[in-house]
Design an enzyme around this catalytic site. Sequence first.
Site, PDB file in Angstrom:
ATOM      1  N   ARG A   1     -27.343  -8.503 -40.557  1.00  0.00           N
ATOM      2  CA  ARG A   1     -27.435  -9.393 -39.388  1.00  0.00           C
ATOM      3  C   ARG A   1     -28.849  -9.780 -39.033  1.00  0.00           C
ATOM      4  NH1 ARG A   1     -22.944  -6.284 -35.882  1.00  0.00           N
ATOM      5  NH2 ARG A   1     -21.275  -7.093 -37.154  1.00  0.00           N
TER       6      ARG A   1
ATOM      7  N   HIS B   1       0.796  -1.227   0.000  1.00  0.00           N
ATOM      8  CA  HIS B   1       0.000   0.000   0.000  1.00  0.00           C
ATOM      9  C   HIS B   1       0.823   1.270   0.000  1.00  0.00           C
ATOM     10  CE1 HIS B   1      -3.826  -1.976   0.342  1.00  0.00           C
ATOM     11  NE2 HIS B   1      -3.361  -2.745   1.290  1.00  0.00           N
TER      12      HIS B   1
ATOM     13  N   GLY C   1      -7.008  -8.025  -2.355  1.00  0.00           N
ATOM     14  CA  GLY C   1      -6.292  -8.257  -1.103  1.00  0.00           C
ATOM     15  C   GLY C   1      -7.201  -8.640   0.034  1.00  0.00           C
TER      16      GLY C   1
ATOM     17  N   HIS D   1     -26.825 -10.767 -33.189  1.00  0.00           N
ATOM     18  CA  HIS D   1     -25.759 -11.150 -34.126  1.00  0.00           C
ATOM     19  C   HIS D   1     -25.934 -12.635 -34.409  1.00  0.00           C
ATOM     20  CE1 HIS D   1     -21.742 -11.961 -35.683  1.00  0.00           C
ATOM     21  NE2 HIS D   1     -21.429 -10.684 -35.632  1.00  0.00           N
TER      22      HIS D   1
ATOM     23  N   ALA E   1     -15.109   5.460 -28.061  1.00  0.00           N
ATOM     24  CA  ALA E   1     -15.695   6.803 -28.164  1.00  0.00           C
ATOM     25  C   ALA E   1     -15.162   7.702 -27.048  1.00  0.00           C
ATOM     26  CB  ALA E   1     -17.221   6.731 -28.116  1.00  0.00           C
TER      27      ALA E   1
HETATM   28  P1  FAD Z   1     -17.902   0.903 -25.027  1.00  0.00           P
HETATM   29  O1  FAD Z   1     -16.680   0.526 -25.750  1.00  0.00           O
HETATM   30  O2  FAD Z   1     -18.813  -0.199 -24.622  1.00  0.00           O
HETATM   31  O3  FAD Z   1     -17.437   1.731 -23.746  1.00  0.00           O
HETATM   32  C1  FAD Z   1     -18.361   2.219 -22.817  1.00  0.00           C
HETATM   33  C2  FAD Z   1     -17.715   2.195 -21.456  1.00  0.00           C
HETATM   34  O4  FAD Z   1     -18.483   2.949 -20.531  1.00  0.00           O
HETATM   35  C3  FAD Z   1     -17.621   0.786 -20.887  1.00  0.00           C
HETATM   36  O5  FAD Z   1     -16.300   0.500 -20.548  1.00  0.00           O
HETATM   37  C4  FAD Z   1     -18.525   0.834 -19.675  1.00  0.00           C
HETATM   38  O6  FAD Z   1     -18.109  -0.008 -18.625  1.00  0.00           O
HETATM   39  C5  FAD Z   1     -18.432   2.298 -19.289  1.00  0.00           C
HETATM   40  N1  FAD Z   1     -19.533   2.769 -18.453  1.00  0.00           N
HETATM   41  C6  FAD Z   1     -20.838   2.441 -18.552  1.00  0.00           C
HETATM   42  N2  FAD Z   1     -21.547   3.072 -17.599  1.00  0.00           N
HETATM   43  C7  FAD Z   1     -20.671   3.821 -16.886  1.00  0.00           C
HETATM   44  C8  FAD Z   1     -20.797   4.679 -15.768  1.00  0.00           C
HETATM   45  N3  FAD Z   1     -21.971   4.886 -15.178  1.00  0.00           N
HETATM   46  N4  FAD Z   1     -19.688   5.276 -15.272  1.00  0.00           N
HETATM   47  C9  FAD Z   1     -18.473   5.046 -15.838  1.00  0.00           C
HETATM   48  N5  FAD Z   1     -18.303   4.216 -16.883  1.00  0.00           N
HETATM   49  C10 FAD Z   1     -19.385   3.625 -17.420  1.00  0.00           C
HETATM   50  N6  FAD Z   1     -18.247  -2.855 -34.016  1.00  0.00           N
HETATM   51  C11 FAD Z   1     -17.580  -2.642 -35.188  1.00  0.00           C
HETATM   52  O7  FAD Z   1     -17.759  -1.614 -35.814  1.00  0.00           O
HETATM   53  N7  FAD Z   1     -16.689  -3.566 -35.638  1.00  0.00           N
HETATM   54  C12 FAD Z   1     -16.446  -4.734 -34.998  1.00  0.00           C
HETATM   55  O8  FAD Z   1     -15.622  -5.512 -35.426  1.00  0.00           O
HETATM   56  C13 FAD Z   1     -17.167  -5.006 -33.807  1.00  0.00           C
HETATM   57  N8  FAD Z   1     -17.011  -6.183 -33.152  1.00  0.00           N
HETATM   58  C14 FAD Z   1     -17.654  -6.380 -31.965  1.00  0.00           C
HETATM   59  C15 FAD Z   1     -17.425  -7.558 -31.259  1.00  0.00           C
HETATM   60  C16 FAD Z   1     -18.016  -7.759 -30.025  1.00  0.00           C
HETATM   61  C17 FAD Z   1     -17.780  -9.035 -29.275  1.00  0.00           C
HETATM   62  C18 FAD Z   1     -18.849  -6.740 -29.476  1.00  0.00           C
HETATM   63  C19 FAD Z   1     -19.486  -6.921 -28.139  1.00  0.00           C
HETATM   64  C20 FAD Z   1     -19.092  -5.580 -30.184  1.00  0.00           C
HETATM   65  C21 FAD Z   1     -18.502  -5.388 -31.431  1.00  0.00           C
HETATM   66  N9  FAD Z   1     -18.716  -4.220 -32.151  1.00  0.00           N
HETATM   67  C22 FAD Z   1     -18.046  -4.009 -33.324  1.00  0.00           C
HETATM   68  C23 FAD Z   1     -19.500  -3.135 -31.591  1.00  0.00           C
HETATM   69  C24 FAD Z   1     -18.569  -2.110 -30.980  1.00  0.00           C
HETATM   70  O9  FAD Z   1     -17.443  -2.747 -30.416  1.00  0.00           O
HETATM   71  C25 FAD Z   1     -19.244  -1.275 -29.910  1.00  0.00           C
HETATM   72  O10 FAD Z   1     -20.493  -0.885 -30.307  1.00  0.00           O
HETATM   73  C26 FAD Z   1     -18.401  -0.040 -29.635  1.00  0.00           C
HETATM   74  O11 FAD Z   1     -17.103  -0.447 -29.310  1.00  0.00           O
HETATM   75  C27 FAD Z   1     -18.996   0.802 -28.536  1.00  0.00           C
HETATM   76  O12 FAD Z   1     -18.042   1.758 -28.187  1.00  0.00           O
HETATM   77  P2  FAD Z   1     -18.381   2.843 -27.080  1.00  0.00           P
HETATM   78  O13 FAD Z   1     -17.134   3.587 -26.842  1.00  0.00           O
HETATM   79  O14 FAD Z   1     -19.600   3.579 -27.452  1.00  0.00           O
HETATM   80  O15 FAD Z   1     -18.773   1.959 -25.804  1.00  0.00           O
HETATM   81  C1  SIN Z   2     -18.165  -8.987 -36.019  1.00  0.00           C
HETATM   82  O1  SIN Z   2     -16.959  -8.955 -36.177  1.00  0.00           O
HETATM   83  O2  SIN Z   2     -18.915  -9.855 -36.474  1.00  0.00           O
HETATM   84  C2  SIN Z   2     -18.793  -7.888 -35.253  1.00  0.00           C
HETATM   85  C3  SIN Z   2     -18.684  -6.668 -36.045  1.00  0.00           C
HETATM   86  C4  SIN Z   2     -19.620  -5.599 -35.571  1.00  0.00           C
HETATM   87  O3  SIN Z   2     -20.356  -5.755 -34.612  1.00  0.00           O
HETATM   88  O4  SIN Z   2     -19.609  -4.547 -36.215  1.00  0.00           O
END
Ligand code: FAD
Ligand code: SIN
Length: 600
Positions: A428, A52, A107, A391, A163
């Site tokens: 899809r 710590h 821990g 999907h 994002a």
């Molecule tokens: P996220 O990446 O989900 O990030 C949001 C974050 O906010 C998370 O970490 C979450 O824990 C956090 N959060 C939520 N609530 C709170 C809170 N109250 N306080 C603090 N933090 C919080 N898209 C494509 O275009 N191409 C791909 O190949 C593709 N493959 C995919 C494969 C899988 C298995 C999955 C699940 C999705 C895929 N997608 C793909 C979709 C894409 O990945 C997501 O839609 C995109 O990444 C979302 O991004 P984001 O930044 O909006 O959210």
């Molecule tokens: C996939 O790779 O099939 C997921 C892609 C996506 O969600 O855009």
Amino acid sequence: MHLLPFHRRPLAISCFLGLLFGASFAQAATPQRHAFLAGQHAKNGIACAECHGKTRPVKVDDSEDGVNLSCVRCHGTLKEVGAKAQGHVNPHVSHLGDIHCTACHSGHQGSRVYCANCHGFELKIPFPSTSLATAQAAPKPPRPEALRQRERADVVVIGSGAAGMVAALTAHDAGAKVVVLEKQPITGGNSMLAAGGMNAAATRFQAKKGIQDSVELMVKDTLTGGKNLNEPALVKILAEQSAASVDYLTELGADLSDVGRMGGASVDRTHRPQGGKAVGAHIVDVLRANAAKRKLDVRVNSRAVRLLENRQGRITGVLVQGRHRGFYRIDAKAVVLAAGGFSANPDRVAHYQPAFRGMTSSNQPGATGDGLDLGATAGGVLKDMEQIQIHPSIAAGSRILITEAVRGNGAILVNRDGKRFVNEITTRDAASKATLAQPGQSAFMVFDEGVRQSLKQIDGYFHLELVKEGATPEALAAAIQVPPQALKDTIERYNQAVAAKADAEFKRPDLPRALATPKFYAIEVKPGVHYTMGGLKISPRTEVMAKDGQPIPGFFAAGEVTGGVHGANRLGGNSISETITFGRIAGAEAAAAARASAKP
Ligand code: FAD
Ligand code: SIN
């Protein structure tokens, strides 16, 4: 004071140090606490201060950075531990990247393997917890005015997926003081899991491969895929900015040079790392490295509980619940909400789509939709909430997504009769619907060694033992228990279509390669909840819109938490593109809003 090395230090000294450095050691030394890692360390003569630090009283920050440094000092980095560990599945070598030890090891309470949130394989961990909960249940938050712990920032970003991280980097680079909040113990969100790639039109990588594409064609495909429920102005930005977003990531250090195709696209426009590696883990690594380089303030285990606003309705900050710090507030000039979707929240999914109750989901456990509550409570309008995407290819009996890129690179779908039943690279919704209509409501994704070699991420499915194989189509048929002659005929007919460059049966528009190189492989797949198209209504400048049609001052949103870009059905590859493009806009707008509000 000169200290002996840990392993030679007598317990008496440790006890003394424990008393000196506060209550934690005393707690760790009680019989019950001995059940956990802290107790084990104490038994081995390691004092609280060694983990710590030597502050008084002993404090752990929410991200647990200090404790993690101590873990690394004694045990080595995750990479070093991974290199030493043995076993078929090694949790220290993972697509989650360089995460904190404390994402799994605790821990003073039961430890849990973070991977078990998605994977079903048995992994042992010292002092396991019986619960998979990744965040503490929220006690009732106090009134923000009553909070003594108060910080200031220009921009607070909620969510550390693509994002959020892109918005944060952009705002930081525009001169803003930024804090990123992430409720999970690791950064990356669903973005970390993204597989197939990122869509972009008229890029330099397409040009190198002689692929003819245009912004107009990407707009057309996206609107058609979304059944024209999309907001055209947002789709236009998505397509227009997509090539610039690929360039932006490339400049940050990403490799998006491989270009393939996903469902609903008229041409190859899905960008991913060379060899066909998964896009998400790579991009998140790059974003994390850029955040570290800039010393960006990124806090995990830190949940945004409520947005703060003033009497005029301007968003003025965030009420946060830190894992160790408890509730505190950050007063900010602008807030970017990038908290993702809600596919991992079965109740919320069933509320909007009762037919999807009980389905598996491909999403990370944090995809619960808190962002929608945060935004709606602050006056934001929600749109298209019932538009939820399933999907078609989640490995049966698991939460593991088998990327659409496998089909894009040539795999076919067959049913239990060994027959194709759909154009495999349709959208899809159509592929999922067709699969659910087959016997057993599942299908086999069938491919050969040629497809396997074309896409690096397929190796992961072998590693996870999801693939059945055979030296011939008949042998594969025996392995998956479908009629051998039927599967042989299906593959032959498909190969004839490839040779003729025309699929008379199912009108598949792209036939990249014949399935003719042994071995032959199959993965059983089922549809699962994957993406939520609905969310907060935003303007083209990513301002969150209120019911009166006006933007809420100081409030921006980007990524899956928003609605409108994808309409009724998102095309594969369009989400990562959206996160980068709208993340960049949100970061720039939030930084500009912060600057403007600072002017007298
Ligand atoms: P996220 O990446 O989900 O990030 C949001 C974050 O906010 C998370 O970490 C979450 O824990 C956090 N959060 C939520 N609530 C709170 C809170 N109250 N306080 C603090 N933090 C919080 N898209 C494509 O275009 N191409 C791909 O190949 C593709 N493959 C995919 C494969 C899988 C298995 C999955 C699940 C999705 C895929 N997608 C793909 C979709 C894409 O990945 C997501 O839609 C995109 O990444 C979302 O991004 P984001 O930044 O909006 O959210
Ligand atoms: C996939 O790779 O099939 C997921 C892609 C996506 O969600 O855009």
